[in-house]
Design a protein around this motif. Structure first.
Motif, PDB file in Angstrom:
ATOM      1  N   ALA A 143      40.793  30.570  16.307  1.00 32.69           N
ATOM      2  CA  ALA A 143      40.273  31.413  17.386  1.00 32.69           C
ATOM      3  C   ALA A 143      41.358  32.382  17.829  1.00 32.69           C
ATOM      4  O   ALA A 143      42.501  31.983  18.071  1.00 32.69           O
ATOM      5  CB  ALA A 143      39.817  30.562  18.559  1.00 32.69           C
ATOM      6  N   LEU A 144      40.995  33.654  17.931  1.00 31.97           N
ATOM      7  CA  LEU A 144      41.947  34.696  18.296  1.00 31.97           C
ATOM      8  C   LEU A 144      41.518  35.381  19.585  1.00 31.97           C
ATOM      9  O   LEU A 144      40.349  35.765  19.727  1.00 31.97           O
ATOM     10  CB  LEU A 144      42.034  35.748  17.187  1.00 31.97           C
ATOM     11  CG  LEU A 144      42.414  35.261  15.790  1.00 31.97           C
ATOM     12  CD1 LEU A 144      42.271  36.400  14.791  1.00 31.97           C
ATOM     13  CD2 LEU A 144      43.837  34.713  15.781  1.00 31.97           C
ATOM     14  N   ILE A 145      42.459  35.540  20.510  1.00 33.01           N
ATOM     15  CA  ILE A 145      42.212  36.381  21.672  1.00 33.01           C
ATOM     16  C   ILE A 145      42.792  37.760  21.375  1.00 33.01           C
ATOM     17  O   ILE A 145      43.684  37.894  20.532  1.00 33.01           O
ATOM     18  CB  ILE A 145      42.829  35.801  22.955  1.00 33.01           C
ATOM     19  CG1 ILE A 145      44.360  35.793  22.872  1.00 33.01           C
ATOM     20  CG2 ILE A 145      42.282  34.397  23.228  1.00 33.01           C
ATOM     21  CD1 ILE A 145      45.048  35.554  24.205  1.00 33.01           C
ATOM     22  N   GLU A 146      42.286  38.774  22.048  1.00 35.70           N
ATOM     23  CA  GLU A 146      42.730  40.139  21.766  1.00 35.70           C
ATOM     24  C   GLU A 146      43.540  40.698  22.932  1.00 35.70           C
ATOM     25  O   GLU A 146      43.216  40.470  24.095  1.00 35.70           O
ATOM     26  CB  GLU A 146      41.518  41.042  21.514  1.00 35.70           C
ATOM     27  CG  GLU A 146      41.885  42.440  21.060  1.00 35.70           C
ATOM     28  CD  GLU A 146      40.684  43.242  20.602  1.00 35.70           C
ATOM     29  OE1 GLU A 146      40.886  44.307  20.007  1.00 35.70           O
ATOM     30  OE2 GLU A 146      39.538  42.808  20.834  1.00 35.70           O
ATOM     31  N   MET A 147      44.595  41.414  22.606  1.00 37.57           N
ATOM     32  CA  MET A 147      45.306  42.195  23.608  1.00 37.57           C
ATOM     33  C   MET A 147      44.428  43.387  23.956  1.00 37.57           C
ATOM     34  O   MET A 147      44.233  44.289  23.131  1.00 37.57           O
ATOM     35  CB  MET A 147      46.658  42.639  23.069  1.00 37.57           C
ATOM     36  CG  MET A 147      47.642  41.492  22.892  1.00 37.57           C
ATOM     37  SD  MET A 147      49.102  41.917  21.888  1.00 37.57           S
ATOM     38  CE  MET A 147      49.659  43.427  22.674  1.00 37.57           C
ATOM     39  N   HIS A 148      43.869  43.382  25.163  1.00 34.91           N
ATOM     40  CA  HIS A 148      42.850  44.381  25.512  1.00 34.91           C
ATOM     41  C   HIS A 148      43.002  44.800  26.960  1.00 34.91           C
ATOM     42  O   HIS A 148      43.157  43.956  27.849  1.00 34.91           O
ATOM     43  CB  HIS A 148      41.448  43.799  25.285  1.00 34.91           C
ATOM     44  CG  HIS A 148      40.389  44.826  25.072  1.00 34.91           C
ATOM     45  ND1 HIS A 148      40.006  45.721  26.047  1.00 34.91           N
ATOM     46  CD2 HIS A 148      39.619  45.120  23.984  1.00 34.91           C
ATOM     47  CE1 HIS A 148      39.050  46.506  25.584  1.00 34.91           C
ATOM     48  NE2 HIS A 148      38.803  46.166  24.328  1.00 34.91           N
ATOM     49  N   HIS A 149      42.954  46.107  27.185  1.00 38.67           N
ATOM     50  CA  HIS A 149      42.989  46.611  28.554  1.00 38.67           C
ATOM     51  C   HIS A 149      41.800  46.060  29.348  1.00 38.67           C
ATOM     52  O   HIS A 149      40.717  45.828  28.809  1.00 38.67           O
ATOM     53  CB  HIS A 149      42.975  48.142  28.580  1.00 38.67           C
ATOM     54  CG  HIS A 149      41.887  48.771  27.757  1.00 38.67           C
ATOM     55  ND1 HIS A 149      41.883  48.748  26.378  1.00 38.67           N
ATOM     56  CD2 HIS A 149      40.782  49.431  28.111  1.00 38.67           C
ATOM     57  CE1 HIS A 149      40.810  49.379  25.931  1.00 38.67           C
ATOM     58  NE2 HIS A 149      40.120  49.801  26.965  1.00 38.67           N
ATOM     59  N   GLY A 150      42.029  45.858  30.630  1.00 42.29           N
ATOM     60  CA  GLY A 150      40.980  45.314  31.481  1.00 42.29           C
ATOM     61  C   GLY A 150      40.898  43.810  31.479  1.00 42.29           C
ATOM     62  O   GLY A 150      40.048  43.230  32.168  1.00 42.29           O
ATOM     63  N   THR A 151      41.774  43.156  30.708  1.00 41.69           N
ATOM     64  CA  THR A 151      41.791  41.695  30.668  1.00 41.69           C
ATOM     65  C   THR A 151      43.155  41.177  31.109  1.00 41.69           C
ATOM     66  O   THR A 151      44.096  41.949  31.282  1.00 41.69           O
ATOM     67  CB  THR A 151      41.503  41.168  29.248  1.00 41.69           C
ATOM     68  OG1 THR A 151      42.667  41.362  28.416  1.00 41.69           O
ATOM     69  CG2 THR A 151      40.308  41.874  28.621  1.00 41.69           C
ATOM     70  N   ILE A 152      43.254  39.871  31.243  1.00 43.62           N
ATOM     71  CA  ILE A 152      44.525  39.279  31.660  1.00 43.62           C
ATOM     72  C   ILE A 152      45.502  39.154  30.491  1.00 43.62           C
ATOM     73  O   ILE A 152      46.604  38.644  30.667  1.00 43.62           O
ATOM     74  CB  ILE A 152      44.322  37.913  32.323  1.00 43.62           C
ATOM     75  CG1 ILE A 152      43.703  36.906  31.348  1.00 43.62           C
ATOM     76  CG2 ILE A 152      43.469  38.042  33.588  1.00 43.62           C
ATOM     77  CD1 ILE A 152      43.740  35.471  31.849  1.00 43.62           C
ATOM     78  N   THR A 153      45.124  39.646  29.311  1.00 44.85           N
ATOM     79  CA  THR A 153      46.026  39.623  28.148  1.00 44.85           C
ATOM     80  C   THR A 153      46.167  41.028  27.564  1.00 44.85           C
ATOM     81  O   THR A 153      46.022  41.240  26.366  1.00 44.85           O
ATOM     82  CB  THR A 153      45.540  38.638  27.064  1.00 44.85           C
ATOM     83  OG1 THR A 153      44.194  38.988  26.666  1.00 44.85           O
ATOM     84  CG2 THR A 153      45.559  37.214  27.591  1.00 44.85           C
ATOM     85  N   ALA A 154      46.468  41.996  28.420  1.00 46.46           N
ATOM     86  CA  ALA A 154      46.624  43.374  27.957  1.00 46.46           C
ATOM     87  C   ALA A 154      47.919  43.570  27.173  1.00 46.46           C
ATOM     88  O   ALA A 154      48.001  44.451  26.325  1.00 46.46           O
ATOM     89  CB  ALA A 154      46.582  44.333  29.147  1.00 46.46           C
ATOM     90  N   SER A 155      48.926  42.769  27.452  1.00 43.18           N
ATOM     91  CA  SER A 155      50.230  42.921  26.801  1.00 43.18           C
ATOM     92  C   SER A 155      50.562  41.711  25.948  1.00 43.18           C
ATOM     93  O   SER A 155      49.941  40.648  26.074  1.00 43.18           O
ATOM     94  CB  SER A 155      51.323  43.099  27.859  1.00 43.18           C
ATOM     95  OG  SER A 155      51.497  41.892  28.585  1.00 43.18           O
ATOM     96  N   ALA A 156      51.578  41.879  25.108  1.00 41.55           N
ATOM     97  CA  ALA A 156      52.041  40.756  24.298  1.00 41.55           C
ATOM     98  C   ALA A 156      52.565  39.634  25.183  1.00 41.55           C
ATOM     99  O   ALA A 156      52.301  38.451  24.935  1.00 41.55           O
ATOM    100  CB  ALA A 156      53.124  41.227  23.331  1.00 41.55           C
TER     101      ALA A 156
END
Length: 279
Positions: free
Chosen positions: A145-158
């Motif tokens: 399972a992969l999460i994405e670095m995405h603007h608007g989410t709590i994982t926008a950055s590395a």
């Protein structure tokens, strides 16, 4: 490296047409968009996120279709671009079953968004609890399972992505690095960000974006841009990927509409190969 395309960027092509076009252009793989297209939008013109013709339904029938189309074109399926909300374990299991049938090693799952109710820590813990359950399913099905670095989410950055996933086994939970999303939010110098992700770097998406100054001045507005002409420094990105020893998939999702779909496939691959050869 191996090059693929996320079919979200080909909304006017049917899956069979897309696979044939990717094969002709010289790609190695196809990342299927897997979700349900609502009946209410099927009369609309093709678009990236609504009536996207290059979408497969999350059913076993379409999983078999995904595999057959890819195999006929000599393409691998490196990942499935699914749209799974935090907490929806039924959807996770369904897409993992799809992945097993289609022969895909990983799927994308969602994380908390900035516009959710609650403070950051509440959203963070909700996402972490979800990923703990996702990891159990990943172990059961043998699908990462992969999460994405995405603007608007709590994982926008590395850094933010690493903080969320570091309690999990990188064999089962990983991160999609996305340089284009980082133009809008979360930019960290490419090599350092990739080093921060470390063993959790599981996949790479590439696209580009730029900013336009309003005629009256004020806050500049972001927009998608062609790979060749935007904020992303692809030479630095590829140098960073080489520095950390990444030799996996680089998958294009170009939303610029600078070219028609078939031309975009050719132009983007030629550009990426030129950058990789120079890195």
């Amino acid at each position: 490296m191996k090059y693929g395309v996320f079919t979200v960027m080909l909304p006017d092509l049917l899956p069979e047409e897309a696979a044939a076009a990717l094969k002709e252009a010289g790609y190695d793989g196809i990342e299927w968009r897997v979700t349900t297209v609502p009946d209410a939008v099927k009369s609309e013109a093709p678009s990236f996120w609504r009536n996207n013709f290059c979408t497969l339904a999350p059913t076993q029938q379409d999983a078999l279709r995904a595999r057959a189309i890819a195999e006929a074109a000599g393409l691998a399926i490196p990942n499935l671009g699914a749209y799974i909300n935090v907490g929806d374990l039924t959807a996770v299991e369904s897409i993992m079953q799809f992945a097993v049938t289609a022969g895909a090693p990983s799927i994308r799952v969602g994380v908390g968004r900035n516009d959710e109710a609650g403070d950051f820590q509440t959203i963070f813990e909700r996402s972490a609890d979800f990923l703990a359950d996702v990891q159990t399913l990943a172990q059961r099905y043998g699908v990462k399972a992969l999460i994405e670095m995405h603007h608007g989410t709590i994982t926008a950055s590395a850094s933010a992505a690493r903080r969320l996933v570091e309690r999990f086994d990188p064999a089962h939970i990983g991160v999609i690095h996305d340089c284009g999303n980082m133009v809008f939010e979360g930019f960290e110098e490419y090599r350092r960000g990739l080093e921060i992700l470390g063993p959790y770097l599981g996949h790479v998406h590439v696209k580009n974006a730029a900013f336009d100054r309003p005629a009256e001045g004020g806050v500049w507005k972001g927009r998608w841009a062609p790979l060749r002409d935007g904020v992303v420094d692809f030479a630095a990105l590829f140098a960073g990927l080489r520095a950390v020893g990444y030799d996996g998939w680089v998958v294009v999702e170009d939303f610029s509409q600078a070219y028609d779909s078939r031309t975009a496939l050719r132009e983007n691959l030629a550009f990426l190969r030129s950058i990789a050869n120079a890195a």
